[in-house]
Design an enzyme around this catalytic site. Structure first.
Site, PDB file in Angstrom:
ATOM      1  N   GLU A  10      51.103   9.984  25.375  1.00 35.01           N
ATOM      2  CA  GLU A  10      50.017  10.444  26.239  1.00 35.01           C
ATOM      3  C   GLU A  10      49.259   9.212  26.697  1.00 35.01           C
ATOM      4  O   GLU A  10      49.183   8.205  25.964  1.00 35.01           O
ATOM      5  CB  GLU A  10      49.088  11.408  25.505  1.00 35.01           C
ATOM      6  CG  GLU A  10      49.754  12.703  25.060  1.00 35.01           C
ATOM      7  CD  GLU A  10      50.266  13.560  26.196  1.00 35.01           C
ATOM      8  OE1 GLU A  10      49.712  13.440  27.323  1.00 35.01           O
ATOM      9  OE2 GLU A  10      51.202  14.333  25.978  1.00 35.01           O
ATOM     10  N   ASP A  53      41.627  14.069  35.292  1.00 36.86           N
ATOM     11  CA  ASP A  53      42.837  14.888  35.349  1.00 36.86           C
ATOM     12  C   ASP A  53      43.661  14.718  34.081  1.00 36.86           C
ATOM     13  O   ASP A  53      44.209  15.694  33.544  1.00 36.86           O
ATOM     14  CB  ASP A  53      43.682  14.512  36.571  1.00 36.86           C
ATOM     15  CG  ASP A  53      43.047  14.958  37.875  1.00 36.86           C
ATOM     16  OD1 ASP A  53      42.126  15.807  37.824  1.00 36.86           O
ATOM     17  OD2 ASP A  53      43.457  14.465  38.938  1.00 36.86           O
ATOM     18  N   HIS A 153      48.839  19.146  26.113  1.00 38.43           N
ATOM     19  CA  HIS A 153      49.916  18.197  25.831  1.00 38.43           C
ATOM     20  C   HIS A 153      49.539  17.356  24.612  1.00 38.43           C
ATOM     21  O   HIS A 153      48.403  16.901  24.484  1.00 38.43           O
ATOM     22  CB  HIS A 153      50.143  17.271  27.024  1.00 38.43           C
ATOM     23  CG  HIS A 153      50.810  17.939  28.181  1.00 38.43           C
ATOM     24  ND1 HIS A 153      51.799  17.338  28.913  1.00 38.43           N
ATOM     25  CD2 HIS A 153      50.631  19.160  28.732  1.00 38.43           C
ATOM     26  CE1 HIS A 153      52.197  18.159  29.878  1.00 38.43           C
ATOM     27  NE2 HIS A 153      51.493  19.267  29.782  1.00 38.43           N
TER      28      HIS A 153
END
Length: 240
Positions: A10, A53, A153
């Site tokens: 990530e 985002d 996620h």
């Protein structure tokens, strides 16, 4: 023994070249296509904020990451763990680009020099399912992998899901074979069957089936913008 590591990251944003950094790394180990439980997971302090985002995707705030180690502090452990393994990544160019930039900051060689090879499951999926959605969630749905726990996620969760997806994507005849090593350890005797004298009938396709087959090929041609090899191979195959 084949050692594979399924890896996911990530990040603070989408562009390593613009200064975005890795904030989480998740790795799942497979030995001979079996999960071992020898996984590796880091949260990292990127020394910068995540884009809005990106934050909506992973939910890892600057406050949460502030006391986590920096990439430089975990780099040796990570590279030792990954050494000489086949690395499996979904959309490998993205993750490898970020890892390369982190290693460059430490004046270390590029990521691919530390591992045996890199396999991109997104490339595999596009070849198997041309014209279809091939995100991790789409592949989980298509291949029957339970992703119900994936509300945000997360690198380790996504690596675990991708491991299941990869096994399903590459499952072939080996899935039907008995592991004779395990059977022997359990003390069970195995007798091999001899099918050499078996005469299997050949059933030819009828006109209706041939027409349906041609329709499927036409749809494949259309969805892949004419990139399939079916029309090249088909004339070489008799009886179809």
């Amino acid at each position: 023994m084949t050692r594979q590591i399924v890896l996911d990251t990530e990040t603070t944003g989408l562009s390593a070249d613009s200064g975005d950094r890795i904030i989480e790394i998740g790795c799942v180990e497979l030995l001979n296509r079996r999960l071992t439980g020898n996984n590796l997971h880091f949260y990292l302090n990127p020394e910068r904020d995540s884009h809005e985002d990106a934050l909506r995707v992973h939910g890892l705030t600057t406050e949460f990451l502030r006391d986590k180690p920096k990439f430089a502090e975990v780099a040796e452990d990570l590279l030792t763990y990954l050494q000489d393994a086949e690395i499996i990544i979904h959309n490998a160019a993205f993750d490898v680009g970020f890892l390369d930039r982190e290693l460059e900051r430490l004046r270390k060689p590029a990521f691919n020099t530390w591992v045996d090879s890199i396999t991109d499951t997104l490339v595999m999926a596009k070849q198997l399912y041309p014209g279809k959605r091939n995100s991790l969630d789409a592949l989980c749905d298509r291949l029957g992998v339970d992703n119900s726990g994936r509300t945000l996620h997360g690198a380790l969760l996504d690596a675990e899901l991708l491991a299941d997806v990869y096994i399903a994507l590459t499952r072939g005849q080996e899935a039907l074979l008995i592991d004779l090593g395990d059977v022997g350890q359990q003390g069970v005797s195995v007798r091999r069957a001899d099918f050499s004298a078996l005469d299997l009938p050949v059933i030819r396709a009828n006109e209706v089936e041939l027409s349906a087959h041609a329709g499927v090929l036409t749809q494949l041609d259309k969805s892949s913008s004419g990139k399939t090899v079916w029309r090249v191979v088909e004339p070489e195959i008799t009886g179809i």
